[in-house]
Design a protein around this motif. Structure first.
Motif, PDB file in Angstrom:
ATOM      1  N   ARG A 228       0.836  -1.212   0.000  1.00 18.41           N
ATOM      2  CA  ARG A 228       0.000   0.000   0.000  1.00 18.41           C
ATOM      3  C   ARG A 228       0.868   1.259   0.000  1.00 18.41           C
ATOM      4  N   ASP A 229       1.841   1.304   0.881  1.00 16.69           N
ATOM      5  CA  ASP A 229       2.706   2.489   0.982  1.00 16.69           C
ATOM      6  C   ASP A 229       3.468   2.728  -0.310  1.00 16.69           C
TER       7      ASP A 229
ATOM      8  N   VAL B  28      -7.557   5.082  -5.778  1.00 16.64           N
ATOM      9  CA  VAL B  28      -6.259   4.677  -5.219  1.00 16.64           C
ATOM     10  C   VAL B  28      -6.422   3.353  -4.464  1.00 16.64           C
TER      11      VAL B  28
ATOM     12  N   VAL C 124       3.009  12.316  -0.444  1.00 19.67           N
ATOM     13  CA  VAL C 124       2.248  11.119  -0.069  1.00 19.67           C
ATOM     14  C   VAL C 124       1.082  11.498   0.841  1.00 19.67           C
TER      15      VAL C 124
ATOM     16  N   LEU D  24      -7.109   7.370  -0.125  1.00 18.40           N
ATOM     17  CA  LEU D  24      -7.462   6.122  -0.792  1.00 18.40           C
ATOM     18  C   LEU D  24      -8.729   6.219  -1.626  1.00 18.40           C
TER      19      LEU D  24
ATOM     20  N   ILE E 105       1.113   3.985  -3.119  1.00 21.76           N
ATOM     21  CA  ILE E 105       0.776   5.396  -2.872  1.00 21.76           C
ATOM     22  C   ILE E 105       1.973   6.286  -3.195  1.00 21.76           C
TER      23      ILE E 105
ATOM     24  N   ILE F 199      -2.373  12.262  -0.698  1.00 24.02           N
ATOM     25  CA  ILE F 199      -3.097  11.196  -1.396  1.00 24.02           C
ATOM     26  C   ILE F 199      -4.038  10.508  -0.415  1.00 24.02           C
TER      27      ILE F 199
ATOM     28  N   VAL G  96      -4.455  -0.173  -5.078  1.00 25.18           N
ATOM     29  CA  VAL G  96      -3.717  -0.832  -3.988  1.00 25.18           C
ATOM     30  C   VAL G  96      -4.205  -2.271  -3.830  1.00 25.18           C
TER      31      VAL G  96
END
Length: 86
Positions: A4-5, A70, A19, A24, A8, A22, A74
């Motif tokens: 996930r990180d 997003v 970051v 989700l 992103i 952003i 992910v």
């Protein structure tokens, strides 16, 4: 760093945002990422995780890769990474 990180981080880089900017639930369009930026993001994701993303830039609506938000991206990448590891 989690999947996930990293996803992103890649998206933030394409959007030229931090970051922390952003969320989700945002779409790539919300972040100002156009179709070229999307393709570059997918290439970066493939390279970062050594996976093949099932995405056809010429026919994005026919792809099995959900790019609606997003979070969707992910989740799709997490699934591809899990498939590759099994």
């Amino acid at each position: 760093m989690t999947v996930r990180d990293k996803v992103i981080e890649i998206i933030a880089e394409q959007a030229v945002l931090d970051v922390s900017d952003i969320s989700l639930d945002q779409s790539l369009a919300d972040l100002g990422i156009d179709s070229l930026g999307l393709v570059e993001s997918i290439f970066a994701i493939e390279e970062a995780f050594d996976i093949q993303v099932p995405f056809n830039a010429n026919e994005p609506e026919k792809s099995d890769f959900d790019i609606s938000s997003v979070q969707a991206i992910v989740s799709a990448v997490e699934g591809l990474v899990a498939d590759q590891q099994s």
